[in-house]
Design an enzyme around this catalytic site. Sequence first.
Site, PDB file in Angstrom:
ATOM      1  N   LYS A   1       4.880  -5.318  -6.247  1.00 32.05           N
ATOM      2  CA  LYS A   1       4.148  -4.218  -6.872  1.00 32.05           C
ATOM      3  C   LYS A   1       3.835  -3.198  -5.782  1.00 32.05           C
ATOM      4  O   LYS A   1       2.950  -3.390  -4.966  1.00 32.05           O
ATOM      5  CB  LYS A   1       2.831  -4.690  -7.501  1.00 32.05           C
TER       6      LYS A   1
ATOM      7  N   GLU B   1      -2.252  -8.844   5.027  1.00 33.70           N
ATOM      8  CA  GLU B   1      -2.207  -7.816   6.084  1.00 33.70           C
ATOM      9  C   GLU B   1      -3.184  -6.727   5.663  1.00 33.70           C
ATOM     10  O   GLU B   1      -2.883  -5.955   4.745  1.00 33.70           O
ATOM     11  CB  GLU B   1      -0.802  -7.220   6.196  1.00 33.70           C
TER      12      GLU B   1
ATOM     13  N   GLU C   1       0.898   2.437  -6.726  1.00 33.63           N
ATOM     14  CA  GLU C   1       1.239   3.330  -7.835  1.00 33.63           C
ATOM     15  C   GLU C   1       1.324   4.799  -7.398  1.00 33.63           C
ATOM     16  O   GLU C   1       2.013   5.591  -8.026  1.00 33.63           O
ATOM     17  CB  GLU C   1       0.244   3.147  -9.002  1.00 33.63           C
TER      18      GLU C   1
ATOM     19  N   SER D   1      -6.087  -2.818   1.666  1.00 35.99           N
ATOM     20  CA  SER D   1      -7.430  -2.777   2.241  1.00 35.99           C
ATOM     21  C   SER D   1      -8.069  -4.166   2.270  1.00 35.99           C
ATOM     22  O   SER D   1      -7.694  -5.059   1.502  1.00 35.99           O
ATOM     23  CB  SER D   1      -8.303  -1.833   1.412  1.00 35.99           C
TER      24      SER D   1
ATOM     25  N   CYS E   1      -2.559   1.571   9.626  1.00 35.97           N
ATOM     26  CA  CYS E   1      -3.558   0.508   9.796  1.00 35.97           C
ATOM     27  C   CYS E   1      -3.814   0.199  11.261  1.00 35.97           C
ATOM     28  O   CYS E   1      -4.858  -0.338  11.602  1.00 35.97           O
ATOM     29  CB  CYS E   1      -3.116  -0.737   9.049  1.00 35.97           C
TER      30      CYS E   1
ATOM     31  N   PRO F   1       0.824  -1.229   0.000  1.00 40.00           N
ATOM     32  CA  PRO F   1       0.000   0.000   0.000  1.00 40.00           C
ATOM     33  C   PRO F   1       0.851   1.269   0.000  1.00 40.00           C
ATOM     34  O   PRO F   1       2.079   1.198   0.023  1.00 40.00           O
ATOM     35  CB  PRO F   1      -0.760  -0.121   1.322  1.00 40.00           C
TER      36      PRO F   1
ATOM     37  N   GLU G   1     -13.067   1.832   8.357  1.00 44.54           N
ATOM     38  CA  GLU G   1     -11.722   2.405   8.370  1.00 44.54           C
ATOM     39  C   GLU G   1     -11.722   3.716   7.578  1.00 44.54           C
ATOM     40  O   GLU G   1     -12.078   3.732   6.403  1.00 44.54           O
ATOM     41  CB  GLU G   1     -10.734   1.418   7.738  1.00 44.54           C
TER      42      GLU G   1
HETATM   43  P1  NAD Z   1      -5.527  -0.772  -1.468  1.00 41.66           P
HETATM   44  O1  NAD Z   1      -6.080  -2.077  -1.036  1.00 41.66           O
HETATM   45  O2  NAD Z   1      -6.367   0.144  -2.240  1.00 41.66           O
HETATM   46  O3  NAD Z   1      -4.216  -0.995  -2.369  1.00 41.66           O
HETATM   47  C1  NAD Z   1      -3.144  -1.768  -1.896  1.00 41.66           C
HETATM   48  C2  NAD Z   1      -2.363  -2.260  -3.080  1.00 41.66           C
HETATM   49  O4  NAD Z   1      -3.191  -3.148  -3.833  1.00 41.66           O
HETATM   50  C3  NAD Z   1      -1.899  -1.183  -4.041  1.00 41.66           C
HETATM   51  O5  NAD Z   1      -0.608  -1.506  -4.511  1.00 41.66           O
HETATM   52  C4  NAD Z   1      -2.910  -1.289  -5.170  1.00 41.66           C
HETATM   53  O6  NAD Z   1      -2.401  -0.871  -6.428  1.00 41.66           O
HETATM   54  C5  NAD Z   1      -3.180  -2.779  -5.197  1.00 41.66           C
HETATM   55  N1  NAD Z   1      -4.459  -3.167  -5.766  1.00 41.66           N
HETATM   56  C6  NAD Z   1      -5.599  -2.420  -5.892  1.00 41.66           C
HETATM   57  N2  NAD Z   1      -6.552  -3.143  -6.510  1.00 41.66           N
HETATM   58  C7  NAD Z   1      -6.023  -4.365  -6.763  1.00 41.66           C
HETATM   59  C8  NAD Z   1      -6.530  -5.550  -7.362  1.00 41.66           C
HETATM   60  N3  NAD Z   1      -7.776  -5.619  -7.829  1.00 41.66           N
HETATM   61  N4  NAD Z   1      -5.721  -6.632  -7.444  1.00 41.66           N
HETATM   62  C9  NAD Z   1      -4.458  -6.582  -6.971  1.00 41.66           C
HETATM   63  N5  NAD Z   1      -3.918  -5.474  -6.396  1.00 41.66           N
HETATM   64  C10 NAD Z   1      -4.699  -4.383  -6.288  1.00 41.66           C
HETATM   65  O7  NAD Z   1      -4.940  -0.103  -0.132  1.00 41.66           O
HETATM   66  P2  NAD Z   1      -4.252   1.303   0.006  1.00 41.66           P
HETATM   67  O8  NAD Z   1      -5.338   2.314  -0.112  1.00 41.66           O
HETATM   68  O9  NAD Z   1      -3.055   1.385  -0.867  1.00 41.66           O
HETATM   69  O10 NAD Z   1      -3.705   1.233   1.515  1.00 41.66           O
HETATM   70  C11 NAD Z   1      -4.497   1.470   2.600  1.00 41.66           C
HETATM   71  C12 NAD Z   1      -4.975   0.156   3.189  1.00 41.66           C
HETATM   72  O11 NAD Z   1      -3.868  -0.666   3.534  1.00 41.66           O
HETATM   73  C13 NAD Z   1      -5.724   0.374   4.482  1.00 41.66           C
HETATM   74  O12 NAD Z   1      -6.857  -0.459   4.503  1.00 41.66           O
HETATM   75  C14 NAD Z   1      -4.726  -0.048   5.544  1.00 41.66           C
HETATM   76  O13 NAD Z   1      -5.297  -0.452   6.757  1.00 41.66           O
HETATM   77  C15 NAD Z   1      -4.028  -1.159   4.850  1.00 41.66           C
HETATM   78  N6  NAD Z   1      -2.726  -1.435   5.472  1.00 41.66           N
HETATM   79  C16 NAD Z   1      -2.598  -2.542   6.247  1.00 41.66           C
HETATM   80  C17 NAD Z   1      -1.389  -2.817   6.874  1.00 41.66           C
HETATM   81  C18 NAD Z   1      -1.223  -4.036   7.734  1.00 41.66           C
HETATM   82  O14 NAD Z   1      -0.103  -4.347   8.088  1.00 41.66           O
HETATM   83  N7  NAD Z   1      -2.288  -4.747   8.084  1.00 41.66           N
HETATM   84  C19 NAD Z   1      -0.312  -1.960   6.703  1.00 41.66           C
HETATM   85  C20 NAD Z   1      -0.478  -0.836   5.909  1.00 41.66           C
HETATM   86  C21 NAD Z   1      -1.706  -0.582   5.286  1.00 41.66           C
END
Ligand code: NAD
Length: 484
Positions: A164, A239, A167, A218, A273, A139, A371
Amino acid sequence: MNERDVTQGDWKVINPANGSVVETIQLAGVEQVHQAVAAARQAFPMWSRTTPGERSALLLALARRLEERFEEYVQVESTQTGKPLRLCREFDVPGSIDNIYFFAGIARNLEGKASVEWVSNLNSSIRREPVGVIGSIAPWNYPLQMAVWKILPAIAAGNTIVLKPAELTPLTALMLVEDCLAAGFPPGVVNVVVGIGRIVGEALVSHPEVDMVSFTGSTAVGRRVMELATGGIKRVHLELGGKAPFVVFADADLDAAIQGAAAGALINTGQDCTAATRAYVDSSIYPQFVEGVRTLFGSIRVGDPGDPSTDIGPLTSKAQQERVVGFVNRARDAGALIEVGGQVTGDPNGAYYLPTVITGADHDSEIASEEIFGPVLVVIPFDGDDEGLALANDSRYGLAASAWTTSVIRSERAQRELNAGTVWINDHIPIMSEMPHGGFNGSGFGKDMSTYSLDEYTRIKHVAVDISGDAQKEWHRTIFSIKE
Ligand code: NAD
């Protein structure tokens, strides 16, 4: 067309402090995913046969590269995310370097069961092997730390990886991979593809040559990733999101709880998170707690990440700012009280939002259960410990939680009963390389950091060796009669 609708070609990395372009990079497509996975597959036999000592030496060299480029990492991380320089200097970059040193150490300490004849004349031992090619997705909230958390345990254990990064914030992950090569990692061991999640992320997760998927992001996307990985029966490590409760019992040190709530809710502008998001406070001290957080949140300096007096910077994107605005406005419309904050601030081209405290929201309202990922704390009173703990646990998430008390008994009870992968007592947020980080329930499964993360990235093989030399083993009598 919206800038963020781009799926191929030029991609602008934006500084959320002022909307300026930090750098323009080329987005990868599916073809680059194939190339990266092929490189990782090709490197795997060689890399998996390096000794732990050889791998450790390269990891140490990598840590030293980051130390040499420390300030460059700080500047780039701050510019692409909007994090204050102070946070990058004292948390993101040193934390990442510490993590690399940690994995350089434990790469040489893969544990297993003793080799023993559990049945006579058959020696059993355990081989702990790398899983293969790892497809990892990260993320945007802690770009360097997330890249390190993903890459390091995987390669320390002998896997090769394609990462990955998000972006929105790919630059420090690209620097890290560049530094892996400079430190002497053979080509193909660590690979990176920067692309759009639903295109490049999905291609990576469902690639037949990827053996394991490790995802941080997420819960909604995590579910999609898991579905895609299921088709290939791939190992999955997730995660996901969180909505950490912050339980303040009647006997808590109130000053510590107020200070802890602000630090826990506002770190990284709330885009953490594990951030404290739901404060449940015993009704006997609720008014004083609300007054304390209202005052402290109101004194936080929101501003330019480069200014040393800044406490918190902008959110990481305009889209995230809009998301936070939406959550708070809907809560306000539903009758919740905005005690402080509740509006955008600063440079209109930036993504700033004021630290916000909300009261009067129902425990199961959107603002108290979803969240938000912004500088917003919801405070809700409770009557008695049972209710406080029950409200804290009444969530689909289970990543982190904290309890605030001066009673040993309450502390012990909270440790046992809070349903989260990390429980703090009288603190909220600190993490360390030696201890695992990972959630329960809707927050996913598996652990980052610590020796436990090596369990995610290794597979256990039982090897049994006959030490009798007999053609006819004793146990054969269960199949056919033994010749005299
Ligand atoms: P996101 O889920 O939107 O994106 C995370 C990643 O997934 C990005 O690289 C994105 O390009 C990719 N992605 C998006 N759609 C996808 C798909 N259909 N298939 C595969 N990959 C895809 O999350 P975000 O907005 O980048 O980050 C915030 C989220 O991350 C929050 O929910 C936060 O709680 C979580 N987070 C969790 C932890 C943990 O350790 N549990 C740590 C940091 C962030």
